[in-house]
Design a protein around this motif. Structure first.
Motif, PDB file in Angstrom:
ATOM      1  N   GLU A 195       0.686  -1.098   0.159  1.00  0.00           N
ATOM      2  CA  GLU A 195      -0.262  -0.161  -0.288  1.00  0.00           C
ATOM      3  C   GLU A 195       1.252   0.741  -0.255  1.00  0.00           C
ATOM      4  O   GLU A 195       2.617   0.894   0.259  1.00  0.00           O
ATOM      5  CB  GLU A 195      -0.589  -0.012   1.018  1.00  0.00           C
ATOM      6  CG  GLU A 195      -1.886   1.426   1.138  1.00  0.00           C
ATOM      7  CD  GLU A 195      -3.387   0.763   1.400  1.00  0.00           C
ATOM      8  OE1 GLU A 195      -4.210   1.597   2.244  1.00  0.00           O
ATOM      9  OE2 GLU A 195      -3.245  -0.437   2.201  1.00  0.00           O
ATOM     10  N   VAL A 196       0.645   2.377  -0.602  1.00  0.00           N
ATOM     11  CA  VAL A 196       2.004   3.107  -1.453  1.00  0.00           C
ATOM     12  C   VAL A 196       0.422   4.676  -1.085  1.00  0.00           C
ATOM     13  O   VAL A 196      -0.324   4.700  -1.575  1.00  0.00           O
ATOM     14  CB  VAL A 196       1.744   3.327  -2.610  1.00  0.00           C
ATOM     15  CG1 VAL A 196       3.256   4.538  -2.347  1.00  0.00           C
ATOM     16  CG2 VAL A 196       2.710   1.901  -2.650  1.00  0.00           C
ATOM     17  N   TRP A 197       1.139   5.159   0.099  1.00  0.00           N
ATOM     18  CA  TRP A 197       0.159   6.780   0.094  1.00  0.00           C
ATOM     19  C   TRP A 197       1.182   8.329   0.001  1.00  0.00           C
ATOM     20  O   TRP A 197       2.421   7.464   0.001  1.00  0.00           O
ATOM     21  CB  TRP A 197      -0.035   7.569   1.758  1.00  0.00           C
ATOM     22  CG  TRP A 197      -0.966   6.111   2.110  1.00  0.00           C
ATOM     23  CD1 TRP A 197      -2.178   5.483   1.362  1.00  0.00           C
ATOM     24  CD2 TRP A 197      -1.321   6.471   3.410  1.00  0.00           C
ATOM     25  NE1 TRP A 197      -2.765   4.476   1.927  1.00  0.00           N
ATOM     26  CE2 TRP A 197      -3.366   5.303   3.447  1.00  0.00           C
ATOM     27  CE3 TRP A 197      -1.888   6.770   4.749  1.00  0.00           C
ATOM     28  CZ2 TRP A 197      -3.847   4.831   4.266  1.00  0.00           C
ATOM     29  CZ3 TRP A 197      -1.945   6.321   5.107  1.00  0.00           C
ATOM     30  CH2 TRP A 197      -4.087   5.416   5.596  1.00  0.00           C
ATOM     31  N   THR A 198       0.855   8.730  -0.801  1.00  0.00           N
ATOM     32  CA  THR A 198       1.454   9.917  -0.756  1.00  0.00           C
ATOM     33  C   THR A 198       0.396  11.904  -1.015  1.00  0.00           C
ATOM     34  O   THR A 198      -0.084  11.784  -1.229  1.00  0.00           O
ATOM     35  CB  THR A 198       1.964  10.810  -2.777  1.00  0.00           C
ATOM     36  OG1 THR A 198       0.685  10.551  -3.110  1.00  0.00           O
ATOM     37  CG2 THR A 198       2.723   9.314  -3.128  1.00  0.00           C
ATOM     38  N   HIS A 199       1.891  11.979   0.343  1.00  0.00           N
ATOM     39  CA  HIS A 199       0.495  13.348   0.345  1.00  0.00           C
ATOM     40  C   HIS A 199       1.902  14.602   1.003  1.00  0.00           C
ATOM     41  O   HIS A 199       3.104  14.458   1.477  1.00  0.00           O
ATOM     42  CB  HIS A 199      -0.163  13.408   1.716  1.00  0.00           C
ATOM     43  CG  HIS A 199      -0.010  14.461   2.348  1.00  0.00           C
ATOM     44  ND1 HIS A 199       0.070  15.138   3.927  1.00  0.00           N
ATOM     45  CD2 HIS A 199      -1.246  14.992   2.354  1.00  0.00           C
ATOM     46  CE1 HIS A 199      -0.693  15.835   4.186  1.00  0.00           C
ATOM     47  NE2 HIS A 199      -1.317  17.014   3.376  1.00  0.00           N
ATOM     48  N   ASN A 200       1.024  15.656   0.226  1.00  0.00           N
ATOM     49  CA  ASN A 200       2.766  17.031   0.820  1.00  0.00           C
ATOM     50  C   ASN A 200       4.080  16.415   0.302  1.00  0.00           C
ATOM     51  O   ASN A 200       4.870  16.974   1.292  1.00  0.00           O
ATOM     52  CB  ASN A 200       3.020  17.408   2.033  1.00  0.00           C
ATOM     53  CG  ASN A 200       3.438  18.502   2.586  1.00  0.00           C
ATOM     54  OD1 ASN A 200       3.120  19.085   1.570  1.00  0.00           O
ATOM     55  ND2 ASN A 200       3.037  18.962   4.190  1.00  0.00           N
ATOM     56  N   MET A 201       4.048  16.087  -0.618  1.00  0.00           N
ATOM     57  CA  MET A 201       5.453  16.098  -1.668  1.00  0.00           C
ATOM     58  C   MET A 201       6.235  15.190  -0.795  1.00  0.00           C
ATOM     59  O   MET A 201       7.383  14.852  -1.015  1.00  0.00           O
ATOM     60  CB  MET A 201       6.319  17.279  -1.789  1.00  0.00           C
ATOM     61  CG  MET A 201       5.908  18.228  -2.552  1.00  0.00           C
ATOM     62  SD  MET A 201       5.666  17.853  -3.748  1.00  0.00           S
ATOM     63  CE  MET A 201       6.940  17.218  -4.691  1.00  0.00           C
TER      64      MET A 201
END
Length: 481
Positions: A195-201
């Motif tokens: 599972e991969v999350w991205t947030h705020n660079m």
């Protein structure tokens, strides 16, 4: 003679009474002292001993779970009464959300060392929960028999621990996942789940991999060291100012819980001064002190979505705040959450800096799971290098993935991810056609027309990729988000 015998018996009786009294006193003082020491001084007692204390505590204060399908017209009502401890609310919410139940309303009260939680829940289709297997699972998971470990895996699926868990955090950039998956393929590591999350660079991922040669966890110390070294180099890239972190371990972990903890520890809630995200897109979070009751009151208004309550409660728990009362209403398109909190040290919010930090962290917790762009679901027979191949296809088509889930069950890879093009706009029809050609024999379904999607802000904190994403398949379903 008889008198002497009676004296001996009397003395022995007195000794037995004294001995019994000594054992009773030792029990009363030793066990609380041992529990106090293990809690306050954090000494290294065995996990088995800790489990025994937990079981004893639960037997003395057994939880009570009541499930009612008659009290509410359009929802199943679940009430949990139990002795209170820090993190208890999160444990209950985690069990419900792991079952993919939708929490439409909730009421929490936990004064006096006892807590009562009431949840109105439905299934994914908005119906009452009537499946007896699920209801029985909830009762056992939240009742006396549970140590709250069953929620680690999905309902009805026995989660194997015969894999290596890899946790990654670093700066997000286009093609990052493609590079990560290429390294794993080169080292003959097969990705079972991720599972991969991205947030705020920033980017975070939890991956479960196996050694392709053995089909089980990676046990070779040299190979483990090589995996960590190469992945850390990829995550660092050319960014000298924000660190990268790679952790390799064995065993079962709650993926979404860990992702929240990892991104919180990585301080993804800190926004750059030039962050131009439209204020209207952010959740409305306020924090005020209620001096009469010595609470701090947090109010959150945001667009409703699944697992929203889990995300906010998870963050409050990680920040070491205790929820004493709460009211949750998510029956409409907008969710309203109200929490009455104190820090674990018993104090309300003490400063403006602390207040701002709570606001930033809760905003980040909600935004991490927000999915922009086009939703893609793919499924195919799993094989080593599949993730790397498909990631490369999406990267070559200039796709940006903001969030992704990869699962493998019975040799089949099933994947869900959210994509937009590299400039932050939705994927157009030509790109979809290109993907269809590159993935071979596929069936593609589009829910709605991609051209009808509204443009996504290019300044979105999640606009960069953690790569394209995951697995090809003989069935591809594109659904609009």
């Amino acid at each position: 003679m008889c008198f002497a015998l009676m004296m001996v018996i009397s003395q022995e009786t007195n000794l037995l009474v004294l001995w019994a009294g000594f054992v009773l006193i030792a029990f009363l003082f030793y066990f609380p002292f041992k529990i106090f020491i293990s809690t306050e001084i954090n000494m290294s007692f065995s996990n088995d001993m800790d489990d025994e204390y937990e079981k004893l505590f639960r037997r003395l204060n057994p939880p009570r779970v009541v499930i009612d399908n008659e009290a509410c017209k359009n929802a199943t009502v679940i009430r949990v009464d139990s002795a209170n401890k820090h993190g208890k609310l999160l444990e209950v919410v985690q069990v419900l959300t792991d079952l993919n139940l939708i929490i439409t309303k909730a009421y929490v009260s936990s004064d006096g060392g006892w807590f009562m939680d009431v949840f109105n829940v439905t299934d994914q289709d908005g119906n009452k929960v009537t499946d007896e297997a699920i209801l029985d699972y909830i009762t056992k998971s939240l009742g006396t028999e549970s140590c709250f470990t069953s929620s680690m895996g999905s309902f009805g699926v026995k989660q194997s621990i015969d894999h290596t868990a890899i946790e990654l955090t670093g700066s997000d950039r286009p093609g990052l996942l493609s590079e990560v998956s290429a390294v794993l393929a080169h080292l003959k590591c097969n990705v079972l789940n991720a599972e991969v999350w991205t947030h705020n660079m920033r980017a975070a991922a939890v991956m479960q991999v196996t050694d392709d040669e053995t089909g089980s966890a990676i046990t070779d110390p040299e190979k483990l060291s090589r995996v960590k070294e190469l992945l850390c180099n990829v995550l660092k890239g050319s960014n000298k100012y924000r660190g990268a972190r790679t952790v390799v371990s064995h065993g079962v972990t709650h993926t979404e819980r860990r992702l929240h903890q990892m991104m919180f520890a990585d301080r993804d809630y800190e926004r750059a001064n030039n962050d131009a995200l439209d204020e209207k897109q952010r959740p409305n979070v306020s924090v005020v002190n209620w001096y009469e009751k010595d609470y701090s009151v947090i109010t959150i208004r945001s667009k409703d979505r699944p697992k929203l309550l889990f995300d906010t409660v998870c963050t409050l728990t990680d920040m070491e705040y205790v929820v004493f009362h709460a009211n949750i209403d998510a029956e409409g398109p907008e969710a309203h959450q109200e929490y009455y909190i104190k820090h674990v040290d018993g104090s309300p919010v003490k400063s403006e800096a602390e207040r701002q930090r709570i606001i930033q962290c809760l905003e980040a917790a909600i935004e991490r799971r927000v999915s922009e762009g086009l939703k893609l679901e793919l499924c195919t027979t799993d094989r080593i290098g599949l993730l790397s191949d498909v990631t490369r296809i999406f990267r070559e088509n200039s796709l940006t993935v903001t969030r992704a889930e990869v699962t493998t069950r019975a040799g089949k890879a099933v994947n869900t991810f959210y994509v937009s093009d590299a400039s932050g706009y939705p994927v157009d029809a030509k790109t979809i056609d290109s993907i269809r050609q590159a993935t071979g024999q596929t069936i593609l379904k589009v829910k709605g027309s991609p051209e009808e999607l509204k443009p996504v802000s290019q300044e979105s904190p999640t606009r960069f990729l953690f790569g394209g994403l995951f697995k090809s398949r003989s069935f591809v379903n594109f659904g609009l988000v």
